[in-house]
Write an enzyme that holds these catalytic residues in place. Sequence first.
Site, short mmCIF file in Angstrom:
data_model
loop_
_atom_site.label_atom_id
_atom_site.label_comp_id
_atom_site.label_asym_id
_atom_site.label_seq_id
_atom_site.Cartn_x
_atom_site.Cartn_y
_atom_site.Cartn_z
N SER A 128 1.19 1.31 -1.89
CA SER A 128 -0.19 0.55 -2.49
C SER A 128 -0.31 0.61 -0.97
O SER A 128 0.26 -0.71 -0.48
CB SER A 128 -0.08 0.52 -3.88
N HIS A 129 -2.11 0.63 -1.47
CA HIS A 129 -2.85 -0.28 -0.53
C HIS A 129 -3.21 -1.77 -1.13
O HIS A 129 -3.07 -2.49 -0.25
CB HIS A 129 -4.40 0.33 -0.15
N SER A 130 -1.96 -2.07 -1.69
CA SER A 130 -2.58 -3.50 -2.27
C SER A 130 -1.15 -4.04 -2.57
O SER A 130 -0.16 -3.40 -3.14
CB SER A 130 -3.14 -3.24 -3.45
#
Length: 132
Positions: free
Chosen positions: A14-16
């Site tokens: 995930s980007h997070s």
Amino acid sequence: MNGKTANVGIVIVSHSPLVARGIADMVRQMVGDSVPLAWSGGNAHGDLGTDAGGILKAIEAAWSDAGVAVFVDLGGAETNSEMAIEMLGLPRATLVSICNAPLVEGAVIAAAEASGGASLAKVVATAEELSP
């Protein structure tokens, strides 16, 4: 863990970092330690984004000779996952599949399949059935 008898591994990208870790925690609570599991979130500086090197480390951490299914949230995560798979090199790269499935639901259903000893192809197919 002996890779020859291990279930298919699962990687969450995930980007997070918080999202990646949260989904991995959810999957772990549902399937326990029966599935090799790792996550990669954020770029090399810990900000939003993805990092091919971090994804490669996650694939190696979740490695199984049965294969590894990778779940991604957005396009950049898929691109960097493809780069990480290339960095893994042959023949191991042929045992890693990026799943075209919803991140949370796909990872959970894939881990459930993997925990039962399903093949990489079956794990990926089951997860991808969730795609619209």
